[in-house]
Design an enzyme around this catalytic site. Sequence first.
Site, mmCIF file in Angstrom:
data_model
loop_
_atom_site.group_PDB
_atom_site.id
_atom_site.type_symbol
_atom_site.label_atom_id
_atom_site.label_comp_id
_atom_site.label_asym_id
_atom_site.label_seq_id
_atom_site.Cartn_x
_atom_site.Cartn_y
_atom_site.Cartn_z
ATOM 1 N N ASN A 64 -0.143 -12.143 3.205
ATOM 2 C CA ASN A 64 -1.515 -12.624 3.263
ATOM 3 C C ASN A 64 -1.814 -13.561 2.094
ATOM 4 O O ASN A 64 -2.234 -14.716 2.269
ATOM 5 C CB ASN A 64 -2.419 -11.380 3.238
ATOM 6 C CG ASN A 64 -3.878 -11.676 3.475
ATOM 7 O OD1 ASN A 64 -4.730 -11.253 2.702
ATOM 8 N ND2 ASN A 64 -4.201 -12.391 4.528
ATOM 9 N N LYS A 257 -6.085 -2.931 -13.475
ATOM 10 C CA LYS A 257 -7.395 -2.872 -12.808
ATOM 11 C C LYS A 257 -7.379 -1.937 -11.598
ATOM 12 O O LYS A 257 -8.421 -1.417 -11.207
ATOM 13 C CB LYS A 257 -7.858 -4.279 -12.418
ATOM 14 C CG LYS A 257 -6.901 -5.024 -11.480
ATOM 15 C CD LYS A 257 -7.370 -5.057 -10.066
ATOM 16 C CE LYS A 257 -6.258 -5.442 -9.110
ATOM 17 N NZ LYS A 257 -6.242 -6.820 -8.719
ATOM 18 N N LYS A 350 1.132 1.675 0.761
ATOM 19 C CA LYS A 350 0.942 2.554 -0.390
ATOM 20 C C LYS A 350 -0.134 1.976 -1.312
ATOM 21 O O LYS A 350 -0.276 0.761 -1.430
ATOM 22 C CB LYS A 350 2.256 2.689 -1.178
ATOM 23 C CG LYS A 350 3.218 3.684 -0.558
ATOM 24 C CD LYS A 350 2.804 5.120 -0.850
ATOM 25 C CE LYS A 350 3.611 6.104 -0.010
ATOM 26 N NZ LYS A 350 3.031 7.447 0.013
ATOM 27 N N GLN A 352 -1.464 0.992 -4.818
ATOM 28 C CA GLN A 352 -0.885 0.695 -6.126
ATOM 29 C C GLN A 352 -1.548 1.512 -7.228
ATOM 30 O O GLN A 352 -0.909 1.917 -8.186
ATOM 31 C CB GLN A 352 -1.008 -0.798 -6.414
ATOM 32 C CG GLN A 352 -0.083 -1.613 -5.515
ATOM 33 C CD GLN A 352 -0.234 -3.103 -5.721
ATOM 34 O OE1 GLN A 352 -1.266 -3.556 -6.184
ATOM 35 N NE2 GLN A 352 0.787 -3.845 -5.374
#
Lengths: 400, 400
Positions: A64, A257, A350, A352
Amino acid sequence: MRFRSFFFSSSIFSLSHSRSPSLSSSRFSSLSAAMSPALEKSRQGNGGCNDDSKSKVTVVGSGNWGSVAAKLIASNALKLPSFHDEVRMWVFEEVLPNGEKLNDVINKTNENVKYLPGIKLGRNVVADPDLENAVKDANMLVFVTPHQFMDGICKKLDGKITGDVEAISLVKGMEVKKEGPCMISSLISKQLGINCCVLMGANIANEIAVEKFSEATVGYRGSREIADTWVQLFSTPYFMVTPVHDVEGVELCGTLKNVVAIAAGFVDGLEMGNNTKAAIMRIGLREMKALSKLLFPSVKDSTFFESCGVADVITTCLGGRNRRVAEAFAKSRGKRSFDELEAEMLQGQKLQGVSTAREVYEVLKHCGWLEMFPLFSTVHQICTGRLQPEAIVQYRENKL
Amino acid sequence: MRFRSFFFSSSIFSLSHSRSPSLSSSRFSSLSAAMSPALEKSRQGNGGCNDDSKSKVTVVGSGNWGSVAAKLIASNALKLPSFHDEVRMWVFEEVLPNGEKLNDVINKTNENVKYLPGIKLGRNVVADPDLENAVKDANMLVFVTPHQFMDGICKKLDGKITGDVEAISLVKGMEVKKEGPCMISSLISKQLGINCCVLMGANIANEIAVEKFSEATVGYRGSREIADTWVQLFSTPYFMVTPVHDVEGVELCGTLKNVVAIAAGFVDGLEMGNNTKAAIMRIGLREMKALSKLLFPSVKDSTFFESCGVADVITTCLGGRNRRVAEAFAKSRGKRSFDELEAEMLQGQKLQGVSTAREVYEVLKHCGWLEMFPLFSTVHQICTGRLQPEAIVQYRENKL
């Protein structure tokens, strides 16, 4: 969108950064309003570049974000005289449900129908399923794949990259090992023997694909000149890129983050309100800064005011899958595991944030820093069920 | 909530700030779990304070935020030996619909039934409609009124404040005049001849009233000791206060963030997405920092990482009336005026963001700084109809 001349390029940002070349030309907006990019490039001539001196860009990756990056780069390669028109994109070959191959479809329709449907990449994007062939002759490599593929890609390219080649990594979510983080930019630099910048920021790919205004940060080490070239290659009127001399700070932002987003998701799930969410985001940003500076003393405070810092924390904590699954986890009061929620909500992808929180926890424990990073530590302990989600704003004695 | 010992006090924050006295005592949590605050204070003795040396606190103001501030202060005054138990609150007298006077009702029910219904302020809060009487004998004054009342209050108190008196201002939205901002803390200092700190932060009063975890920042000049006393007076396990040596930076944050909230509202109204909103919030924070530093060179970058900076920008841009009305304005594509929307949505209350944007614009124009602050400038021009809401991310030539 080309008709707009965004004011941000000639503004406060020039206090600390020189303008990006593609935005600083006053001729740009008037010309672009009058003619197509190809005509414009032709009229500008080759800018003193013969074909050999022009930069050739290859995008390694085609998900993407990789497809959106190819679109941004392709539009600039057409316009700017110092770049070859053609932009190669390495596309991991897949057979689509209708039996066609993804590379063939991209080259036929000019769309990545699987990962960015409905968006034209630019006629000058050429998909190539052969990694070695895709990077051959390129002197600017853009890496944008899931981070777990990078080790294999670097091994495959080992010894194949020669000459004056520059790289940039858009890969988020590097591994944080006990002995320190395994920076993707370092992996690329070491394994391929080339310089590597990074590009991070508040970049939800689908929003950039439809040309909504966004920003990004290029982190570089060494020469500012190459950073300016990357800025030039990515910048468009709706995508404002700022270079900062702090590759580690920028890259760590892109990973850490996600841990903050998990914390923000807990706050949302417990309906703690905006004060608490803002406080947790701020504390998270502060721990990101403190940990980055402990790991790399060269990291600058100012990096966290850039798009890769505060803006990416905001975007990721407002939307994003890490926040969303953590919200569901907190709503279930920890009764449903992250594995179960991931499987249900993300079709096998999954998160992160959960694995990064575990890796960060191991670093903190290894270094004796746990007490200095209560938010990071607590996120991991909530994820593993050792603390309840409510612990995100409290410390219950003897449990840390 | 008293039973929790929040981990944040013994964490990374102590890297740069000493712990607040009320949180640093390990005895605090175990004691508070076992007995009432009054018993605790009695057991601790008077801490070497006789009645004359104890601090007497008066809260000047009794709106929504003022009432919450009184509640926080009252709980600490009961617990801490260096403060008198009684906390006076000056309440502008109003007659309620049932004919009772607001001061009488507060003193009878222990609730500000008009501005903070349903919340007990603490039995030691005493409402007083007489301003001069309320501040008599107090040596710690907490100002928390709408900013337009402050001039009159200071005039009324002129010459009435004697002895060793300290003040803190929780007043947001000071005026920004051409010759520079008219800081409320300066107004208090000059008119009353006393030192004045400020307290700002991501503080939606109703969320703090129900004891949801929040943070705040105390800005001080001069002595750190008095800042620590204010921190002690406001801190609770759910309200974490950090002192910073930068009164102007903290106070300007409290005002300028409302302009950023207007910009964020435009982005929401135009449904530009999270990337754009994060970018606009970041650019806004950056302009807040740059303007504050131009106005007061002593302002520190680090202040903008505190609750008064990034966290207050986040809270205000997620919720808040400035954002909400600006969103409605943008949805109407500027066809309905701010005055009209204010009247309809806020029952006659005025938006601070719109007037602050005008005041900031005048300063920028006066100083020749307009081009350095495109976001602040553009917000004002959109508010006044000179630019369309879409201009929040673009510059149309010759219109700036």
